[in-house]
Every structure is written in structure tokens, then in C-alpha cells.
Design an enzyme around this catalytic site. Structure first.
Site, PDB file in Angstrom:
ATOM      1  N   GLU A 165       0.794  -1.233   0.000  1.00 42.05           N
ATOM      2  CA  GLU A 165       0.000   0.000   0.000  1.00 42.05           C
ATOM      3  C   GLU A 165       0.830   1.289   0.000  1.00 42.05           C
ATOM      4  O   GLU A 165       0.758   2.088   0.942  1.00 42.05           O
ATOM      5  CB  GLU A 165      -0.938   0.010   1.207  1.00 42.05           C
ATOM      6  CG  GLU A 165      -1.916  -1.144   1.217  1.00 42.05           C
ATOM      7  CD  GLU A 165      -2.946  -1.037   2.342  1.00 42.05           C
ATOM      8  OE1 GLU A 165      -2.789  -0.180   3.236  1.00 42.05           O
ATOM      9  OE2 GLU A 165      -3.921  -1.799   2.318  1.00 42.05           O
ATOM     10  N   GLU A 354      -5.425  -8.484   1.290  1.00 41.82           N
ATOM     11  CA  GLU A 354      -6.073  -8.122   2.560  1.00 41.82           C
ATOM     12  C   GLU A 354      -7.544  -7.826   2.312  1.00 41.82           C
ATOM     13  O   GLU A 354      -7.888  -7.104   1.366  1.00 41.82           O
ATOM     14  CB  GLU A 354      -5.491  -6.837   3.155  1.00 41.82           C
ATOM     15  CG  GLU A 354      -4.094  -6.920   3.684  1.00 41.82           C
ATOM     16  CD  GLU A 354      -3.641  -5.553   4.208  1.00 41.82           C
ATOM     17  OE1 GLU A 354      -4.451  -4.811   4.791  1.00 41.82           O
ATOM     18  OE2 GLU A 354      -2.462  -5.231   3.994  1.00 41.82           O
TER      19      GLU A 354
HETATM   20  C1  FCB Z   1      -4.183  -1.922   5.766  1.00 41.97           C
HETATM   21  C2  FCB Z   1      -2.780  -2.241   6.233  1.00 41.97           C
HETATM   22  C3  FCB Z   1      -2.702  -3.282   7.309  1.00 41.97           C
HETATM   23  C4  FCB Z   1      -3.828  -3.167   8.285  1.00 41.97           C
HETATM   24  C5  FCB Z   1      -5.151  -3.001   7.597  1.00 41.97           C
HETATM   25  C6  FCB Z   1      -6.316  -2.869   8.518  1.00 41.97           C
HETATM   26  O1  FCB Z   1      -4.208  -0.659   5.185  1.00 41.97           O
HETATM   27  O2  FCB Z   1      -2.037  -2.707   5.151  1.00 41.97           O
HETATM   28  O3  FCB Z   1      -1.431  -3.180   7.897  1.00 41.97           O
HETATM   29  O4  FCB Z   1      -3.550  -2.175   9.195  1.00 41.97           O
HETATM   30  O5  FCB Z   1      -5.137  -1.895   6.754  1.00 41.97           O
END
Ligand code: FCB
Length: 448
Positions: A165, A354
């Protein structure tokens, strides 16, 4: 009911600073997050990553937990200052040993390691000596670090992700100041975007050179469904700009070798210094894209039309369900992005790296966590992802955020994303109902 293709890779993740603890053990150097947490008022409740989930010492137990879940892959990150305490130069063998033990343990358990090289814990020494990501030299330091790590682990880790990210770390660290090193200067934020991307591009051929013929490399980007607050041209333009800022600004250089002209045209002296050849480096071909998705942001123009405003507060209160991050639960956004990545960028392979939700959880007296809202969140998002798959999107795997409750950056331990509950006093792990449900999903390769 949704049956996933054979070979679809099911995983869960954590990242170094959020779970490892052992912040100064075995020769680890200070990171910008160690420093940031030590400054009063930066983190909710004064929390720090000093101990976190103590994963550094408990990784064997955590691998056992992954086995119980039937995980096929584990997404994690490597802490740069554990490997190179000063950011460059002298290698800390004990730091590399830890990741080797972790990787070997995963492989023995039949779990594919999915290693991320950078999730925001820059060595503090590089912040002090170079000005961190504001300096393009940090991109070259990242390449050196990549070389050190992949020389050691490239023979057994087949799947790599360079950065996690970059948009979040650029804008949260340098514009909103919520993340380390806590600057509030949009011009700086835009300048760092290019250095992160350059670091990514420099790392790609190094990873390949230190790997095998089947080594695969990608980067993880975060996607938010960005929708205009109204059909007015001003609000639509605001949404288009923020999509440009958070998504196209990263996708276009990586997959098309150019920054989006409409965004660049608005930057003035915020425009980073792009040197000849940089975009060729940044657009080095990838094997896959890691895509993260959590929520939607409803945006519009400020009343004077000069700014795009993110996340209308009233919207959050009045409509649909929200997590304890105050993030709207908006499952079709994952479909929207997956299909868009396929349609507009022709990306050959996509992994959801994620996806998950923070809710308040309690452990019942008989040791259960009935987190039906998280289970519902995961189910709805997986059904949307499956819909994208059935329309031809090359989605190859899905990883839940997170394996464990963990340190949620400036919100400390107050937000729980895990499919496993962590008692931070005792470090006891308890699989939540969502984890038990996910275990069945993996076993059956199917979401019911
Ligand atoms: C993302 C991050 C991860 C975590 C989630 C909730 O942006 O990559 O580290 O904090 O959010």
C-alpha cells in the site's frame, strides 16, 4: 453457494511491526514506527509495538494455528531494521535467521510463504541520515535491502510482494500525519509516492535474479470504492480525482509506464521529480498484483469547489453497517475493483492480499468469540469476489486480514481485525467463530 477453482490459494496475513514485538531484540535496529510510538500523543492509549502479539517468540505456535485453520498461504512482512539495523551496510544475521526459521516452519507445515518486503517500518537511521522516503536514495537503499533478503530466502520463498500500500503510507505518513514519521505536508507526500514506486521497480529484477525460474513478484495496492456524493459535475470530478490520487497514480506507472495526465496536471509543484528512465524501472513486468479492499468512500467537492473531500461524515452515521474503524461495509466494492483491474489494466493474476473487518469482540466464559458480523463481512466479500471470478477475472487467491488481532497503527490495540482473538495480557490465542468458518471454507473450497 460459490465454489472456487482448484488451486485457489487461501491465506491469512499479519505484518512485522503489527505482530512481532521484540522491537529491540537480537540486534534489531530502531524503525520509524518505534520512534513514532515513543512520542506522546501519536498512538491511541499510548500503545506501542514493543511486544505486540509476541509473534517473534511465538511464531511456532502461530504456525500451528495456521495448520489448524488449514491455511495454504501466509502473508507476512520482513522488518527491514531487523535485517539491516542501520538501513544499509552491516547485516544483522540474527534478524535474517528469524525469517529463515519462520519460512522453514511454514514450508514444513505445507504453507506457502507470501513475503512482503516493506510494510512501513523504515529503519530510523535512514530517516535520520537521508530524510527517509523524501530522498530518492532511500529507493536505492530499499533495493540493497531487497538483495540481502532475497539472497538468503530466494531459494525457498517463491512469492514476493515489494511494498504494501504505497498510497496509504505516502499520504498517511506525509499528508495526514497519522502514520510515522507523522509529517503534514501534501507536497512531501506526492514526492514520496515516486520514491516508493522507484524502490518497487528497482527491487523487481533483484528478486528475480536471486530466485528461481518460478519466482513470482508483485506489489500490493489498496483499493477503496470511491463514489461521488451526488451526480453533480463537481462531486463526480472530486471522485475522479481521488480515484486518480489513490489508485491510478500507482496503477498507471506500474502497468502503463506513465503517470495519469489528469492527476499530474493538478499537481503543480507537488509533482514529484521524475528522472529519465524512472518509469521504465517502475513498469518492469509483474507476475501478479496484490489487491487490498476494505470499504467505500463517498466523496465530493468542498463548497468552494477547490478541494475533494473524502468520506462525508453524515454518510457514515446514516447509512448501512460500519465496522469499528468507522468503515462502511460495502461488499460490492471488491467486485467493482477486481473487474476494473481486469478490464482496464489486463493484469494477468490477482490475489486479494487483505480483506477483513474490525469489530468489538468478547471471549465468552467458555472460550468462544461469536463474531458473526465479521463472518458475515467475509462471506459477503467472498461472494462478490467469486462473482468477479465467474466473469473471467484472474483471481488466484484470497487472504484474510488478519490471522491475529494486532497493532492497528495509530489506533493501537483498540481495533481487532483477527480471525483469532489475542489476549494481550496473556498472549493467549482463541480462534473466533469467523476463523472456524474460514477453516471450513478452505477445506471445502467453497463459500456457503
Ligand atoms: C491496511 C494495512 C494493514 C492493516 C489493515 C487494517 O491498510 O495494510 O497493515 O492495518 O489496513
Amino acid at each position: 453457494m460459490a465454489i472456487f477453482p482448484q488451486g485457489f490459494l487461501w491465506g491469512a496475513g499479519t505484518y512485522a511491526y503489527q505482530v512481532e514485538g521484540a522491537a529491540f531484540e537480537d540486534g534489531k535496529g530502531e524503525s520509524i514506527w518505534d520512534r513514532f510510538c515513543s512520542q506522546p500523543g501519536t498512538i491511541l492509549n499510548g500503545d506501542t509495538g514493543l511486544v505486540a502479539c509476541d509473534h517473534y517468540h511465538r511464531y511456532r505456535e502461530d504456525i500451528q494455528l495456521m495448520k489448524e485453520l488449514g491455511l495454504q498461504s501466509y502473508v507476512f512482512s520482513i522488518a527491514w531494521p531487523r535485517v539491516l539495523p542501520q538501513g544499509r551496510g552491516e547485516v544483522n544475521a540474527r534478524g535474517l535467521d528469524f525469517y529463515e526459521r519462520l519460512v522453514d516452519g511454514l514450508l514444513e507445515a505445507g504453507i506457502e510463504p507470501f513475503a512482503t518486503l516493506y510494510n512501513w517500518d523504515l529503519p530510523q537511521a535512514l530517516e535520520d541520515q537521508l530524510g527517509g522516503w523524501l530522498n530518492r536514495a532511500t529507493a536505492y537503499a530499499f533495493a540493497e535491502y531487497t538483495d540481502v533478503v532475497t539472497r538468503r530466502l530466494g531459494d525457498r520463498v517463491r512469492r514476493w510482494l515489494t511494498l504494501n500500500e504505497p498510497a496509504v503510507t505516502a499520504f498517511d505518513s506525509y499528508e495526514s500525519g497519522e502514520h510515522a514519521p507523522g509529517h503534514r505536508n501534501p507536497r512531501e507526500a506526492w514526492h514520496t509516492t515516486h520514491h516508493y514506486l522507484l524502490g518497487h521497480g528497482l527491487a523487481v529484477p533483484i528478486i528475480r535474479a536471486n530466485g528461481h525460474a518460478d519466482t513470482q513478484v508483485g506489489i500490493t495496492l489498496n483499493f477503496t470504492a470511491i463514489h461521488p456524493n451526488s451526480p453533480s459535475p463537481e462531486d463526480r470530478e472530486a471522485a475522479h480525482f481521488l480515484d486518480g490520487k489513490y489508485h491510478r497514480w500507482f496503477l498507471d506507472p506500474i502497468f502503463r509506464g506513465e503517470y495519469p495526465a489528469d492527476v499530474a496536471a493538478r499537481l503543480g509543484d507537488y509533482m514529484p521529480d521524475v528522472q529519465p528512465g524512472d518509469l521504465d524501472i517502475i513498469s518492469s513486468p509483474l507476475d501478479y498484483l496484490g489487491a487490498n479492499y476494505y470499504t467505500r468512500s463517498v466523496v465530493g467537492a468542498s463548497p468552494d469547489g477547490s478541494r475533494a473531500i473524502d468520506n462525508f461524515a453524515y454518510f457514515k452515521q446514516e447509512q448501512s453497517a460500519h465496522t469499528t474503524m468507522n468503515w462502511e461495509v460495502y461488499p460490492s466494492g471488491i467486485y467493482e475493483h477486481l473487474t476494473r483491474l481486469h478490464r482496464e489494466y489486463h493484469i494477468p493474476n490477482i490475489y486479494v492480499i487483505e480483506n477483513g473487518a474490525a469489530f468489538e469482540d468478547t471471549v465468552t466464559s467458555d472460550g468462544h468469540v461469536h463474531d458473526s458480523r465479521r463472518q458475515h463481512y467475509l462471506r459477503e466479500h467472498l461472494l462478490q469476489a467469486h462473482q468477479a471470478l465467474s466473469e473471467g477475472v484472474p483471481l488466484r487467491g484470497y487472504s484474510v486480514w488478519a490471522l491475529l488481532d494486532n497493532f492497528e497503527w495509530s489506533l493501537g490495540y483498540s481495533r481487532r481485525f483477527g480471525i483469532t482473538h489475542v489476549n494481550y495480557e496473556t498472549q493467549q490465542r482463541t480462534l473466533k467463530d469467523s476463523g472456524l468458518w474460514y477453516r471450513d471454507v478452505i477445506k471445502n473450497n467453497e463459500v456457503k
